[in-house]
Design a protein around this motif. Structure first.
Motif, PDB file in Angstrom:
ATOM      1  N   MET A   1      48.024  24.884  62.045  1.00  0.00           N
ATOM      2  CA  MET A   1      47.807  23.506  61.575  1.00  0.00           C
ATOM      3  C   MET A   1      49.129  22.784  61.345  1.00  0.00           C
ATOM      4  O   MET A   1      50.172  23.410  61.180  1.00  0.00           O
ATOM      5  CB  MET A   1      46.955  23.486  60.311  1.00  0.00           C
ATOM      6  CG  MET A   1      47.517  24.248  59.141  1.00  0.00           C
ATOM      7  SD  MET A   1      46.445  24.126  57.702  1.00  0.00           S
ATOM      8  CE  MET A   1      46.967  22.540  57.057  1.00  0.00           C
ATOM      9  N   ASP A   2      49.071  21.438  61.362  1.00  0.00           N
ATOM     10  CA  ASP A   2      50.274  20.637  61.132  1.00  0.00           C
ATOM     11  C   ASP A   2      50.585  20.575  59.644  1.00  0.00           C
ATOM     12  O   ASP A   2      49.702  20.713  58.810  1.00  0.00           O
ATOM     13  CB  ASP A   2      50.078  19.215  61.661  1.00  0.00           C
ATOM     14  CG  ASP A   2      50.089  19.162  63.176  1.00  0.00           C
ATOM     15  OD1 ASP A   2      50.331  20.220  63.794  1.00  0.00           O
ATOM     16  OD2 ASP A   2      49.856  18.074  63.726  1.00  0.00           O
ATOM     17  N   ALA A   3      51.860  20.311  59.354  1.00  0.00           N
ATOM     18  CA  ALA A   3      52.285  20.239  57.962  1.00  0.00           C
ATOM     19  C   ALA A   3      51.837  18.940  57.301  1.00  0.00           C
ATOM     20  O   ALA A   3      51.715  18.864  56.089  1.00  0.00           O
ATOM     21  CB  ALA A   3      53.802  20.359  57.891  1.00  0.00           C
ATOM     22  N   ASP A   4      51.576  17.909  58.103  1.00  0.00           N
ATOM     23  CA  ASP A   4      51.384  16.571  57.535  1.00  0.00           C
ATOM     24  C   ASP A   4      49.957  16.291  57.071  1.00  0.00           C
ATOM     25  O   ASP A   4      49.608  15.148  56.800  1.00  0.00           O
ATOM     26  CB  ASP A   4      51.836  15.514  58.540  1.00  0.00           C
ATOM     27  CG  ASP A   4      51.068  15.618  59.851  1.00  0.00           C
ATOM     28  OD1 ASP A   4      50.167  16.463  59.948  1.00  0.00           O
ATOM     29  OD2 ASP A   4      51.384  14.856  60.779  1.00  0.00           O
ATOM     30  N   LEU A   5      49.111  17.359  57.036  1.00  0.00           N
ATOM     31  CA  LEU A   5      47.728  17.243  56.581  1.00  0.00           C
ATOM     32  C   LEU A   5      46.879  16.315  57.445  1.00  0.00           C
ATOM     33  O   LEU A   5      45.873  15.796  57.000  1.00  0.00           O
ATOM     34  CB  LEU A   5      47.670  16.799  55.106  1.00  0.00           C
ATOM     35  CG  LEU A   5      48.205  17.845  54.118  1.00  0.00           C
ATOM     36  CD1 LEU A   5      48.273  17.267  52.719  1.00  0.00           C
ATOM     37  CD2 LEU A   5      47.332  19.092  54.126  1.00  0.00           C
ATOM     38  N   GLN A   6      47.293  16.108  58.689  1.00  0.00           N
ATOM     39  CA  GLN A   6      46.423  15.371  59.608  1.00  0.00           C
ATOM     40  C   GLN A   6      45.246  16.253  60.022  1.00  0.00           C
ATOM     41  O   GLN A   6      44.216  15.757  60.432  1.00  0.00           O
ATOM     42  CB  GLN A   6      47.204  14.922  60.846  1.00  0.00           C
ATOM     43  CG  GLN A   6      48.089  13.737  60.569  1.00  0.00           C
ATOM     44  CD  GLN A   6      48.506  13.060  61.857  1.00  0.00           C
ATOM     45  OE1 GLN A   6      49.358  13.565  62.576  1.00  0.00           O
ATOM     46  NE2 GLN A   6      47.916  11.926  62.147  1.00  0.00           N
ATOM     47  N   ASP A   7      45.463  17.558  59.923  1.00  0.00           N
ATOM     48  CA  ASP A   7      44.388  18.508  60.181  1.00  0.00           C
ATOM     49  C   ASP A   7      43.878  18.970  58.817  1.00  0.00           C
ATOM     50  O   ASP A   7      44.536  19.759  58.149  1.00  0.00           O
ATOM     51  CB  ASP A   7      44.913  19.728  60.943  1.00  0.00           C
ATOM     52  CG  ASP A   7      45.709  19.340  62.183  1.00  0.00           C
ATOM     53  OD1 ASP A   7      45.358  18.334  62.804  1.00  0.00           O
ATOM     54  OD2 ASP A   7      46.671  20.049  62.501  1.00  0.00           O
TER      55      ASP A   7
ATOM     56  N   ASN B   1      37.484  14.474  61.393  1.00  0.00           N
ATOM     57  CA  ASN B   1      38.187  13.201  61.473  1.00  0.00           C
ATOM     58  C   ASN B   1      39.654  13.439  61.218  1.00  0.00           C
ATOM     59  O   ASN B   1      40.019  14.081  60.243  1.00  0.00           O
ATOM     60  CB  ASN B   1      37.642  12.220  60.441  1.00  0.00           C
ATOM     61  CG  ASN B   1      36.297  11.680  60.876  1.00  0.00           C
ATOM     62  OD1 ASN B   1      36.112  11.291  62.034  1.00  0.00           O
ATOM     63  ND2 ASN B   1      35.345  11.689  59.966  1.00  0.00           N
ATOM     64  N   ARG B   2      40.475  12.929  62.102  1.00  0.00           N
ATOM     65  CA  ARG B   2      41.909  13.125  61.951  1.00  0.00           C
ATOM     66  C   ARG B   2      42.454  12.080  60.981  1.00  0.00           C
ATOM     67  O   ARG B   2      42.394  10.884  61.237  1.00  0.00           O
ATOM     68  CB  ARG B   2      42.601  13.009  63.304  1.00  0.00           C
ATOM     69  CG  ARG B   2      44.037  13.485  63.268  1.00  0.00           C
ATOM     70  CD  ARG B   2      44.441  13.935  64.648  1.00  0.00           C
ATOM     71  NE  ARG B   2      45.879  14.057  64.787  1.00  0.00           N
ATOM     72  CZ  ARG B   2      46.554  15.168  64.527  1.00  0.00           C
ATOM     73  NH1 ARG B   2      45.923  16.233  64.082  1.00  0.00           N
ATOM     74  NH2 ARG B   2      47.856  15.215  64.712  1.00  0.00           N
ATOM     75  N   ASP B   3      42.938  12.568  59.858  1.00  0.00           N
ATOM     76  CA  ASP B   3      43.448  11.665  58.819  1.00  0.00           C
ATOM     77  C   ASP B   3      44.823  11.148  59.206  1.00  0.00           C
ATOM     78  O   ASP B   3      45.492  11.728  60.038  1.00  0.00           O
ATOM     79  CB  ASP B   3      43.567  12.429  57.494  1.00  0.00           C
ATOM     80  CG  ASP B   3      42.209  12.887  56.999  1.00  0.00           C
ATOM     81  OD1 ASP B   3      41.226  12.184  57.275  1.00  0.00           O
ATOM     82  OD2 ASP B   3      42.138  13.953  56.346  1.00  0.00           O
ATOM     83  N   PRO B   4      45.251  10.062  58.536  1.00  0.00           N
ATOM     84  CA  PRO B   4      46.640   9.636  58.745  1.00  0.00           C
ATOM     85  C   PRO B   4      47.596  10.645  58.104  1.00  0.00           C
ATOM     86  O   PRO B   4      47.193  11.421  57.235  1.00  0.00           O
ATOM     87  CB  PRO B   4      46.729   8.297  58.028  1.00  0.00           C
ATOM     88  CG  PRO B   4      45.390   7.998  57.480  1.00  0.00           C
ATOM     89  CD  PRO B   4      44.510   9.176  57.648  1.00  0.00           C
ATOM     90  N   ARG B   5      48.801  10.654  58.543  1.00  0.00           N
ATOM     91  CA  ARG B   5      49.866  11.479  57.979  1.00  0.00           C
ATOM     92  C   ARG B   5      50.026  11.157  56.485  1.00  0.00           C
ATOM     93  O   ARG B   5      50.026   9.987  56.117  1.00  0.00           O
ATOM     94  CB  ARG B   5      51.125  11.098  58.750  1.00  0.00           C
ATOM     95  CG  ARG B   5      52.285  11.976  58.580  1.00  0.00           C
ATOM     96  CD  ARG B   5      53.363  11.520  59.555  1.00  0.00           C
ATOM     97  NE  ARG B   5      53.740  12.632  60.422  1.00  0.00           N
ATOM     98  CZ  ARG B   5      54.482  13.644  60.009  1.00  0.00           C
ATOM     99  NH1 ARG B   5      54.938  13.676  58.787  1.00  0.00           N
ATOM    100  NH2 ARG B   5      54.769  14.629  60.833  1.00  0.00           N
ATOM    101  N   VAL B   6      50.158  12.182  55.619  1.00  0.00           N
ATOM    102  CA  VAL B   6      50.269  11.884  54.181  1.00  0.00           C
ATOM    103  C   VAL B   6      51.587  11.217  53.826  1.00  0.00           C
ATOM    104  O   VAL B   6      51.638  10.377  52.929  1.00  0.00           O
ATOM    105  CB  VAL B   6      50.115  13.127  53.267  1.00  0.00           C
ATOM    106  CG1 VAL B   6      48.665  13.451  53.049  1.00  0.00           C
ATOM    107  CG2 VAL B   6      50.897  14.299  53.767  1.00  0.00           C
TER     108      VAL B   6
HETATM  109 MG    MG Z   1      51.019  14.599  62.639  1.00  0.00          MG
END
Ligand code: MG
Ligand code: UDP
Length: 342
Positions: free
Chosen positions: A102-108, A205-210
């Motif tokens: 998973m990505d670090a930016d919580l998009q997942d 749903n793919r959230d925006p980058r935190v």
């Molecule tokens: Mg990202």
């Protein structure tokens, strides 16, 4: 596609692989969210944080986190190798029976992992996150991503799922097979599609980058697309063969037409406008251009074969074997032609 699914227990250990490149603003949110989510998963978890040569304070944050939390392991790469390689480093060092990338930016959203584990228990080896919506991303990002996934499906592999990134759960046997593919230019989703094994999507749903901004600017996206296209498919190499055939055909038609005009002019003595030399030049340009392109195309066919061989991939990946041979539920790969390996 029908799979023979063998239900299994939840993983004894789950490895979360999170590549981090200049993510100092994101780390606190990530830590917080994982602290809320991981207990709900109800499985032993290790968190593998891969520092991909960050130039900000990311590595300090990661080391601090590792000191606070026994579940955390940090792998720090010597420089920025790029997302796909950072994930590969994590996969190589994961100890779990299943891994989640998973990505670090919580998009997942990590909450989706719960559903992934359910699917894993049903017997699926790859549970990939498929995006329903992308909020907070620019129109340009959405349209390029849309085009990217459709083009990749044509160029990389017909089983490549649309609108899915690297956010996925992978079982140990599939991971072992994947780790066996040691090519330099890596497009993990494509390699995963090539390997096979029972696969199923979970929708999210793919959230925006935190926080922070994307580490995938257009230039890196193009590089990934190029890697995916060129390291999977000899199709671009075949392009000149196709083009050459078309140009040579045009030359042939123009030649016939020019001969017909010359016939009208010289033999039938018809009063038509006839430029001497025109037909010869146009025909020769097309014929020579066409034959050069065809030759390059044929050369391309040979280069394509060298390229396929140079990847050094196993010839096939066995999901499992039943009857007669010792039962082995691990992914088995072999390079020996036609010979069964156990
Ligand atoms: Mg990202
Ligand atoms: N990343 C990385 N190395 C890079 C670029 C990105 O490890 O060279 C990581 C990044 O820290 C993040 C993930 O890859 O965890 C996805 O990057 P990003 O969110 O910037 O991409 P986007 O979601 O915008 O496509």
């Amino acid at each position: 596609m029908h799979y023979y699914l063998v239900p299994r227990k939840k993983p004894n250990l789950l490895s979360l692989i999170i590549p981090c490149y200049n993510e100092e603003e994101v780390l606190d949110y990530l830590k917080q969210r994982l602290r809320e989510t991981i207990p709900k998963l109800n499985v032993n978890t290790e968190i593998i944080l891969v520092n991909d040569g960050s130039s900000d304070r990311t590595i300090l944050g990661l080391m601090e986190w590792a000191k606070e939390d026994k579940q955390v392991r940090v792998i720090s790469l010597a420089r920025n190798f790029g997302h796909q390689i950072a994930v590969t480093a994590g996969m190589d060092h994961a100890r779990g029976d299943a891994v989640v990338i998973m990505d670090a930016d919580l998009q997942d959203p990590p909450e989706v992992i719960l559903e992934m584990i359910e699917r894993y228990k049903e017997g699926y080896d790859v549970v990939y996150g498929q995006r329903l919506a992308r909020s907070g991303e620019s129109f340009f990002k959405k349209i390029t991503a849309w085009a990217f996934y459709r083009l990749m499906k044509i160029l990389v592999h017909k089983d490549l799922p649309l609108d899915s990134g690297d956010f996925r759960l992978i079982s140990r046997r599939c991971l072992d097979a994947l780790n066996g593919l040691r090519e330099n230019h890596r497009f993990l989703r494509g390699m995963n599609a090539w390997i096979g094994f029972p696969q199923i999507p979970v929708y999210y749903n793919r959230d925006p980058r935190v926080a922070g901004e994307t580490k995938y600017p257009l230039q890196k996206m193009l590089k990934l697309a190029m890697n995916a296209a060129v390291s999977f498919s000899p199709l671009p190499l075949r392009f000149s063969l196709g083009l050459g055939i078309v140009v040579a055909l045009i030359g042939f038609c123009v030649g016939i037409y020019a001969l017909y005009r010359a016939f009208q002019h010289f033999i039938l003595q018809m009063p038509i406008v006839y430029n001497p030399g025109w037909a010869t030049i146009v025909t020769l340009i097309c014929l020579i251009g066409g034959s050069i392109l065809i030759s390059i195309g044929i050369l391309g066919e040979y280069v394509a074969r060298i390229f396929e061989e140079s990847k050094g991939r196993p010839l096939y990946v066995i999901e499992f074997m039943e009857g007669g041979v010792k039962k082995d539920n691990q992914g088995i790969t072999s390079r020996s032609r036609g010979k069964k390996s156990s």
